[in-house]
Enzyme design. Structure first.
Site, PDB file in Angstrom:
ATOM      1  N   TYR A 239       0.882  -1.156   0.000  1.00 43.63           N
ATOM      2  CA  TYR A 239       0.000   0.000   0.000  1.00 43.63           C
ATOM      3  C   TYR A 239       0.925   1.214   0.000  1.00 43.63           C
ATOM      4  O   TYR A 239       1.761   1.364   0.894  1.00 43.63           O
ATOM      5  CB  TYR A 239      -0.876   0.027   1.251  1.00 43.63           C
ATOM      6  CG  TYR A 239      -2.032  -0.941   1.239  1.00 43.63           C
ATOM      7  CD1 TYR A 239      -2.997  -0.887   0.238  1.00 43.63           C
ATOM      8  CD2 TYR A 239      -2.179  -1.899   2.248  1.00 43.63           C
ATOM      9  CE1 TYR A 239      -4.065  -1.769   0.225  1.00 43.63           C
ATOM     10  CE2 TYR A 239      -3.247  -2.780   2.251  1.00 43.63           C
ATOM     11  CZ  TYR A 239      -4.192  -2.712   1.235  1.00 43.63           C
ATOM     12  OH  TYR A 239      -5.240  -3.583   1.223  1.00 43.63           O
ATOM     13  N   ASP A 267      -6.057  -0.157  -6.194  1.00 37.61           N
ATOM     14  CA  ASP A 267      -7.522  -0.016  -6.199  1.00 37.61           C
ATOM     15  C   ASP A 267      -8.063   0.477  -4.859  1.00 37.61           C
ATOM     16  O   ASP A 267      -9.214   0.220  -4.508  1.00 37.61           O
ATOM     17  CB  ASP A 267      -8.190  -1.342  -6.581  1.00 37.61           C
ATOM     18  CG  ASP A 267      -7.857  -2.483  -5.621  1.00 37.61           C
ATOM     19  OD1 ASP A 267      -7.065  -2.255  -4.674  1.00 37.61           O
ATOM     20  OD2 ASP A 267      -8.384  -3.599  -5.814  1.00 37.61           O
ATOM     21  N   HIS A 356     -10.267  -6.527  -5.431  1.00 44.47           N
ATOM     22  CA  HIS A 356      -9.953  -6.518  -3.991  1.00 44.47           C
ATOM     23  C   HIS A 356     -10.884  -7.473  -3.230  1.00 44.47           C
ATOM     24  O   HIS A 356     -11.315  -7.193  -2.113  1.00 44.47           O
ATOM     25  CB  HIS A 356     -10.078  -5.097  -3.434  1.00 44.47           C
ATOM     26  CG  HIS A 356      -9.099  -4.795  -2.338  1.00 44.47           C
ATOM     27  ND1 HIS A 356      -7.928  -4.111  -2.569  1.00 44.47           N
ATOM     28  CD2 HIS A 356      -9.102  -5.081  -1.019  1.00 44.47           C
ATOM     29  CE1 HIS A 356      -7.265  -3.978  -1.428  1.00 44.47           C
ATOM     30  NE2 HIS A 356      -7.957  -4.564  -0.474  1.00 44.47           N
TER      31      HIS A 356
END
Length: 495
Positions: A239, A267, A356
């Site tokens: 991330y 995303d 996700h």
């Protein structure tokens, strides 16, 4: 470092004057409180107290130095010399989980991925189940990820010598026993005390690749150290932190530890609305100081990531990542053929077609549905050999792997199934899960007349109904029961 008495620490228990003990050290979190990604409630609960037990259930100790300035550590907590700390009172939830574990079926009774999910639903605590099993909004995309595979039919070829089946393949240059990897999922310690280390052991024993998450319950050093083979390949999921110096430090550290691939999640510009997870924030009332205030309940446990992610991430940043690492860069979260083409043009080594796990945008299409148009677009642009294409989300059978490979995927990732297997049975459960996938794929390849992964071709599947979201499907009771309320039972055969 000064030693601070427990009585002194206990006096600093307010929002504007807040100390907390972590691993024997005292931290002044007054300024950090409003910035905590998980919200203020959990910190206020332990204001003036020792928060170590609650903290280590989700986080590795290394995260303290990673995100807190050294000057917030103001001293060492006084050692409690009383006889023995009183045990926390067993809650009704603890009793329910304990009873459910006593009635768990044997590992030998697990015949498919849904068996593990059904067990996990009963034996996980409510907050863990709510976090792991939640999808965005009405959870349409989460269920569609698996349901879409039901609209792809097989075209078996016969009279082929399939006495010897070879499922081995290479992903980002490393050999694997079959085209499946363990995808990154956060906070694994909520499922099992050894968390991601459990997955490292199982992956090594079964010859598959593990992707290490940014929000792991253990440090990357711990997880890499848990490998059973020194050359066991692992990937790192990133991330992108809004403080790029932190992102750079994480990438460089991963590379120094021998990580073989950098998977950048793309995303999560904002956090999906995961209502099942959010509801868990209402189970216990917050501290008196927060009563009547507007609390941030937007993501439940998932808010652990929401406050750190850089929303400015864009295509120009690929060049920056290439400047700080030699690792192959894979974009995780591609959902259209247009973005797949851009990823290839910007020089990425691969993409993961993923929504996700249905946790971000409800009604985002399933990865398997997007896969054919991605491969067609890459071929149309002459880019099919420029990057490796993976998918994750909804892979629950060996035949799902076969279908993905037939449509052009290099491999598939699984997330929730490994959490469920680990929750009930530890690394042995994950090994059994991976073996089930492998056995099912082997059977499918034999009955389809494919001796090797290279023999699996697009003409072996019928995708004419893939985009028809309203076609009537046979009811999949194994999957359906996993999403419906179930009475805990001791024998999986009765579920």
């Amino acid at each position: 470092m000064a030693t601070i008495s427990l009585q002194e620490i206990a006096q600093h228990d307010k929002k504007d004057d807040l100390w907390v003990i972590l691993y024997g050290k005292v931290y002044d979190l007054t300024q950090f409180l409003p910035e905590h990604p998980g919200g203020q409630k959990i910190i206020l609960k332990f204001a003036g107290k020792d928060a170590t037990k609650a903290f280590e259930r989700q986080h590795p100790p290394s995260i303290i130095d990673q995100y807190l300035s050294p000057d917030v550590c103001i001293g060492q907590a006084e050692v409690n010399n009383e006889e023995e700390e009183l045990q926390e009172e067993e809650t009704e939830e603890d009793k329910r989980v304990k009873l459910a574990r006593e009635k768990m079926p044997r590992l030998e009774e697990m015949y498919n991925t849904f068996d593990f999910e059904s067990v996990a639903k009963n034996i996980l605590k409510a907050d863990a189940w709510g976090y792991f099993n939640s999808g965005a909004n009405d959870e349409i995309s989460m269920r569609e990820n698996h349901n879409a595979f039901h609209r792809i039919w097989l075209r078996p070829r016969v009279m082929v010598d399939v006495a010897n089946i070879d499922m081995t393949t290479k992903m980002l240059g490393d050999k694997t026993s079959f085209p499946l990897y363990i995808s990154a999922t956060a906070l694994n310690k909520m499922a099992h005390p050894d968390g991601e280390k459990t997955l490292a052991v199982a992956a090594g024993n079964q010859g598959v690749i593990q992707m290490i998450p940014t929000l792991a319950s253990y440090s990357i050093d711990d997880i890499v150290g848990a490998r059973i083979h020194p050359d066991q390949p692992q990937w790192f999921q990133l991330y992108v932190h809004k403080d790029r110096s932190i992102a750079k430090r994480m990438v460089e550290h991963a590379e120094s530890k021998g990580i073989k691939g950098l998977f950048i999640t793309v995303d999560t510009a904002t956090l999906g609305r995961r209502e099942k997870d959010m509801r868990q924030k209402y189970v216990h009332e917050g501290p008196a100081e927060l009563q009547g205030e507007e609390l941030n309940r937007e993501g439940g446990v998932a808010t652990a990531s929401s406050g750190i992610i850089d929303m400015t991430l864009n295509w120009k940043d690929i060049a920056w990542f290439k400047s700080i690492t030699k690792l192959p860069i894979v974009l995780k979260g591609i959902q259209t053929w247009e973005d797949a083409v851009l990823a290839a043009r910007y020089g990425c080594a691969g993409i993961v077609i993923s929504n996700h796990g249905g946790r971000q945008l409800d009604f985002a299409p399933s990865p398997i549905e997007i896969l054919p148009e991605v491969m067609d677009a890459l071929k149309r642009e002459g880019l099919e050999n420029s990057l490796e294409v993976y998918i994750d989300g909804g892979i629950r059978r060996g035949s799902d792997i076969f279908k993905a490979i037939a449509l052009g995927a290099k491999g598939v990732g699984i997330g929730r199934p490994t959490l469920y297997a680990m929750a009930g049975y530890g690394f042995k459960g994950v090994e059994k899960l991976l073996q089930l996938y492998q056995d099912e794929l082997e059977m499918c390849m034999r009955l389809m007349g494919a001796r090797t992964i290279a023999d699996i071709k697009p003409e072996m599947v019928d995708t004419r109904n893939l985009k028809d979201h309203f076609v009537a499907n046979p009811t999949d009771y194994l999957a359906k029961n996993a999403y419906e309320k179930m009475v805990p039972r001791g024998n999986i055969s009765k579920l």
